[in-house]
Design a protein around this motif. Structure first.
Motif, PDB file in Angstrom:
ATOM      1  N   MET A  39       0.807  -1.132  -0.041  1.00 27.89           N
ATOM      2  CA  MET A  39       0.013  -0.116  -0.003  1.00 27.89           C
ATOM      3  C   MET A  39       0.942   1.426   0.020  1.00 27.89           C
ATOM      4  SD  MET A  39      -2.803   1.253   2.927  1.00 27.89           S
ATOM      5  CE  MET A  39      -1.626   1.682   4.012  1.00 27.89           C
ATOM      6  N   GLU A  40       1.960   1.202   0.815  1.00 30.55           N
ATOM      7  CA  GLU A  40       2.483   2.504   0.984  1.00 30.55           C
ATOM      8  C   GLU A  40       3.828   2.803   0.173  1.00 30.55           C
ATOM      9  OE1 GLU A  40       1.650   3.296   5.781  1.00 30.55           O
ATOM     10  OE2 GLU A  40       3.601   2.270   5.055  1.00 30.55           O
ATOM     11  N   HIS A  41       4.351   1.542  -0.243  1.00 29.74           N
ATOM     12  CA  HIS A  41       5.535   1.647  -1.183  1.00 29.74           C
ATOM     13  C   HIS A  41       5.603   1.071  -2.731  1.00 29.74           C
ATOM     14  CE1 HIS A  41       7.450   3.021   2.456  1.00 29.74           C
ATOM     15  NE2 HIS A  41       7.063   1.973   3.224  1.00 29.74           N
ATOM     16  N   SER A  42       4.493   0.932  -3.150  1.00 30.37           N
ATOM     17  CA  SER A  42       4.324   0.325  -4.587  1.00 30.37           C
ATOM     18  C   SER A  42       2.950   1.063  -4.952  1.00 30.37           C
ATOM     19  CB  SER A  42       3.927  -1.117  -4.436  1.00 30.37           C
ATOM     20  OG  SER A  42       2.578  -1.453  -4.336  1.00 30.37           O
ATOM     21  N   PRO A  43       3.040   1.152  -6.336  1.00 31.51           N
ATOM     22  CA  PRO A  43       2.069   1.663  -7.120  1.00 31.51           C
ATOM     23  C   PRO A  43       0.826   0.658  -7.233  1.00 31.51           C
ATOM     24  CG  PRO A  43       3.384   1.064  -8.814  1.00 31.51           C
ATOM     25  CD  PRO A  43       4.163   0.528  -7.431  1.00 31.51           C
ATOM     26  N   HIS A  44       0.707  -0.310  -6.691  1.00 28.65           N
ATOM     27  CA  HIS A  44      -0.144  -1.577  -6.857  1.00 28.65           C
ATOM     28  C   HIS A  44      -1.125  -1.798  -5.551  1.00 28.65           C
ATOM     29  CE1 HIS A  44       1.762  -2.141 -10.260  1.00 28.65           C
ATOM     30  NE2 HIS A  44       3.275  -2.539  -9.867  1.00 28.65           N
ATOM     31  N   VAL A  45      -1.884  -2.508  -5.611  1.00 28.77           N
ATOM     32  CA  VAL A  45      -2.935  -2.773  -4.612  1.00 28.77           C
ATOM     33  C   VAL A  45      -2.678  -4.216  -4.090  1.00 28.77           C
ATOM     34  CG1 VAL A  45      -5.333  -3.252  -3.784  1.00 28.77           C
ATOM     35  CG2 VAL A  45      -4.762  -1.390  -4.935  1.00 28.77           C
ATOM     36  N   MET A  46      -2.475  -5.179  -4.907  1.00 29.14           N
ATOM     37  CA  MET A  46      -2.266  -6.585  -4.748  1.00 29.14           C
ATOM     38  C   MET A  46      -0.942  -7.059  -5.397  1.00 29.14           C
ATOM     39  SD  MET A  46      -4.870  -9.943  -5.116  1.00 29.14           S
ATOM     40  CE  MET A  46      -5.662  -9.675  -3.497  1.00 29.14           C
ATOM     41  N   LEU A  47      -0.329  -7.902  -4.637  1.00 26.44           N
ATOM     42  CA  LEU A  47       0.754  -8.685  -5.361  1.00 26.44           C
ATOM     43  C   LEU A  47       0.569 -10.105  -4.581  1.00 26.44           C
ATOM     44  CD1 LEU A  47       4.053  -6.278  -4.625  1.00 26.44           C
ATOM     45  CD2 LEU A  47       2.544  -6.377  -6.622  1.00 26.44           C
ATOM     46  N   VAL A  48       1.119 -11.089  -5.675  1.00 23.64           N
ATOM     47  CA  VAL A  48       0.954 -12.520  -5.358  1.00 23.64           C
ATOM     48  C   VAL A  48       2.101 -13.339  -5.594  1.00 23.64           C
ATOM     49  CG1 VAL A  48      -1.362 -12.499  -5.846  1.00 23.64           C
ATOM     50  CG2 VAL A  48       0.080 -13.345  -7.730  1.00 23.64           C
ATOM     51  N   GLY A  49       2.214 -14.576  -4.943  1.00 23.02           N
ATOM     52  CA  GLY A  49       3.279 -15.489  -4.831  1.00 23.02           C
ATOM     53  C   GLY A  49       4.627 -14.986  -4.876  1.00 23.02           C
ATOM     54  N   ASP A  50       5.517 -15.573  -5.973  1.00 23.10           N
ATOM     55  CA  ASP A  50       6.828 -15.009  -5.900  1.00 23.10           C
ATOM     56  C   ASP A  50       7.150 -13.516  -6.227  1.00 23.10           C
ATOM     57  OD1 ASP A  50       7.632 -17.839  -5.773  1.00 23.10           O
ATOM     58  OD2 ASP A  50       7.909 -18.089  -7.987  1.00 23.10           O
ATOM     59  N   GLY A  51       6.390 -12.849  -7.076  1.00 27.11           N
ATOM     60  CA  GLY A  51       6.497 -11.475  -7.270  1.00 27.11           C
ATOM     61  C   GLY A  51       6.280 -10.818  -5.793  1.00 27.11           C
ATOM     62  N   ALA A  52       5.293 -11.207  -4.869  1.00 24.79           N
ATOM     63  CA  ALA A  52       5.141 -10.597  -3.573  1.00 24.79           C
ATOM     64  C   ALA A  52       6.258 -10.734  -2.750  1.00 24.79           C
ATOM     65  CB  ALA A  52       4.056 -11.120  -2.967  1.00 24.79           C
ATOM     66  N   GLU A  53       7.032 -12.014  -2.985  1.00 28.18           N
ATOM     67  CA  GLU A  53       8.420 -12.296  -2.040  1.00 28.18           C
ATOM     68  C   GLU A  53       9.476 -11.412  -2.412  1.00 28.18           C
ATOM     69  OE1 GLU A  53       8.524 -16.282  -1.194  1.00 28.18           O
ATOM     70  OE2 GLU A  53       6.670 -16.236   0.186  1.00 28.18           O
ATOM     71  N   ALA A  54       9.561 -11.440  -3.823  1.00 26.86           N
ATOM     72  CA  ALA A  54      10.573 -10.140  -4.230  1.00 26.86           C
ATOM     73  C   ALA A  54      10.375  -8.878  -3.709  1.00 26.86           C
ATOM     74  CB  ALA A  54      10.799 -10.519  -5.910  1.00 26.86           C
ATOM     75  N   PHE A  55       9.206  -8.570  -3.582  1.00 30.61           N
ATOM     76  CA  PHE A  55       8.944  -7.161  -3.237  1.00 30.61           C
ATOM     77  C   PHE A  55       9.326  -7.072  -1.784  1.00 30.61           C
ATOM     78  CE2 PHE A  55       6.121  -3.901  -1.390  1.00 30.61           C
ATOM     79  CZ  PHE A  55       6.432  -2.752  -1.986  1.00 30.61           C
ATOM     80  N   ALA A  56       9.182  -8.269  -1.274  1.00 26.32           N
ATOM     81  CA  ALA A  56       9.040  -8.154   0.305  1.00 26.32           C
ATOM     82  C   ALA A  56      10.828  -8.071   0.716  1.00 26.32           C
ATOM     83  CB  ALA A  56       8.705  -9.464   1.092  1.00 26.32           C
ATOM     84  N   ARG A  57      11.524  -8.976   0.018  1.00 29.28           N
ATOM     85  CA  ARG A  57      13.036  -8.705   0.026  1.00 29.28           C
ATOM     86  C   ARG A  57      13.411  -7.385  -0.142  1.00 29.28           C
ATOM     87  NH1 ARG A  57      12.677 -14.159  -1.876  1.00 29.28           N
ATOM     88  NH2 ARG A  57      12.469 -13.452  -4.053  1.00 29.28           N
ATOM     89  N   GLN A  58      12.883  -6.792  -1.133  1.00 32.28           N
ATOM     90  CA  GLN A  58      13.130  -5.333  -1.634  1.00 32.28           C
ATOM     91  C   GLN A  58      12.877  -4.279  -0.368  1.00 32.28           C
ATOM     92  OE1 GLN A  58      11.075  -2.454  -4.293  1.00 32.28           O
ATOM     93  NE2 GLN A  58      12.670  -3.554  -5.766  1.00 32.28           N
ATOM     94  N   GLN A  59      11.858  -4.807   0.375  1.00 28.48           N
ATOM     95  CA  GLN A  59      11.233  -3.695   1.399  1.00 28.48           C
ATOM     96  C   GLN A  59      11.662  -4.000   2.586  1.00 28.48           C
ATOM     97  OE1 GLN A  59       9.482  -0.833   1.012  1.00 28.48           O
ATOM     98  NE2 GLN A  59       9.787  -1.495  -1.219  1.00 28.48           N
TER      99      GLN A  59
END
Length: 337
Positions: free
Chosen positions: A135-155
């Motif tokens: 919500m706070e650090h991406s332009p999106h509302v929902m992320l799923v699966g591997d992409g969501a976890e890649a974003f988690a590592r980045q954050q």
């Protein structure tokens, strides 16, 4: 000139005092899932669950008392529940048909209608924190699966080995469900059969702003990457300026009725009291389609409702008295003022 400055200063002081006099009284309401069966609950487990609900209320309310936004209270309360193996979220997540844990979560800010959600993540220790980061650090509302976890590592969101989520109780639930699958028998366990198991929170802060959040491990024995209502904005999680909702129950029916959004529209657009709006959807619309479950609903005026149509729902609230109120069964009055 000095007179004008004094008048201006006096006006600002008066305005500030008026603003403070209209400040909202903070309220936090939580749930740890519907579908509780009284006869299956042993005293030790019940005591531990009540204690953890009270702890989550205290953690979340401390944020509100410190003047922090409703989002912080929701996040704090849900994180406590995600870390406890008694709840189907985070540490206590159930297993899929393939023996994995797939976690979902969502959060929404009622003041801005910003929202974030994640689904089918396998290594995120606290999915609600990742949903908030979306919500706070991406332009999106929902992320799923591997992409969501890649974003988690980045954050810098904490990731854990999949073994972290394994509990023997959840594993045995899956083994029983697999045996029933093989024998072509219906699931005997209510939580498995009816797809229960979620945690959630809704909060009202001193500024009068609302927020809602929900986190879940999904349903035991689920297949094909199934996603329920919890991370779907408007289905299991929703907040606007007038209302905040977190649902718990048979997700497919909450999706089909857009349950959380429907409740809030009844409050915001139709002017229905929170209790009436909540019961109309949870106790009438959803059962009419064959579903069941519960929800926590909080209004901007501080009124709230905790409807459910199962034997019990883990739930609690804390408000002006600063005391956690916790209840599980339908015949308890402890979780409603």
């Amino acid at each position: 000139m000095k007179l004008r400055q004094r008048l201006l200063a006096a006006t600002l002081v008066a305005f500030g005092a008026a603003a403070m006099s209209h400040a909202a009284t903070p309220v936090l309401v939580i749930h740890g899932g519907a579908g509780v069966i009284r006869k299956d609950m042993n005293p030790a487990t019940e005591k531990a669950i009540r204690a953890k609900l009270a702890e989550a209320l205290r953690h979340g309310y401390a944020e509100l008392q410190a003047g922090k936004p409703a989002l912080d209270a929701v996040t704090a309360a849900i994180t406590v529940l995600e870390d406890d193996p008694h709840f189907n979220a985070g540490k206590g997540a159930v297993f899929t048909h393939d023996g994995k844990n797939e976690l979902d979560a969502a959060i929404m800010d009622g003041a801005t209608l910003r929202a974030g959600a994640v689904a089918n993540v396998h290594h995120v220790k606290n999915p609600i924190l990742l949903a908030r980061a979306v919500m706070e650090h991406s332009p999106h509302v929902m992320l799923v699966g591997d992409g969501a976890e890649a974003f988690a590592r980045q954050q810098g969101i904490a990731l854990v080995d999949a073994s972290y989520f394994r509990t023997e109780e959840r594993w045995q639930q899956l083994q029983k469900a697999l045996q029933e699958d093989a024998a072509k028998q219906p699931h005997a366990d209510v939580e498995t059969a009816k797809h229960f198991g979620t945690v959630g929170a809704v909060a009202l802060d001193r500024q009068g702003h609302l927020a809602a959040g929900t986190s879940t491990g999904g349903m035991t024995d689920k297949r094909w990457g199934r996603v329920g209502d919890s991370p779907i904005i408007g289905a299991g999680t929703y907040a606007n300026a007038k209302c905040a909702v977190s649902g718990t129950g048979w997700g497919e029916f909450y999706i089909r009725t857009v349950a959380a959004h429907t409740i809030c529209m009844r409050v915001a657009e139709m002017g229905q009291p929170v209790k009436q709006a909540a019961e109309d959807v949870i106790d009438r619309e959803i059962p009419a389609l064959g579903g069941d479950g519960g929800a926590i609903v909080l209004g901007a005026d501080g009124s709230f409702a905790t409807p459910f149509n199962t034997d019990g729902m883990f739930r609690g609230w804390i408000g002006a008295d600063g005391v956690p109120h916790v209840a599980i069964y339908a015949d308890e009055a402890g979780a409603q003022p």
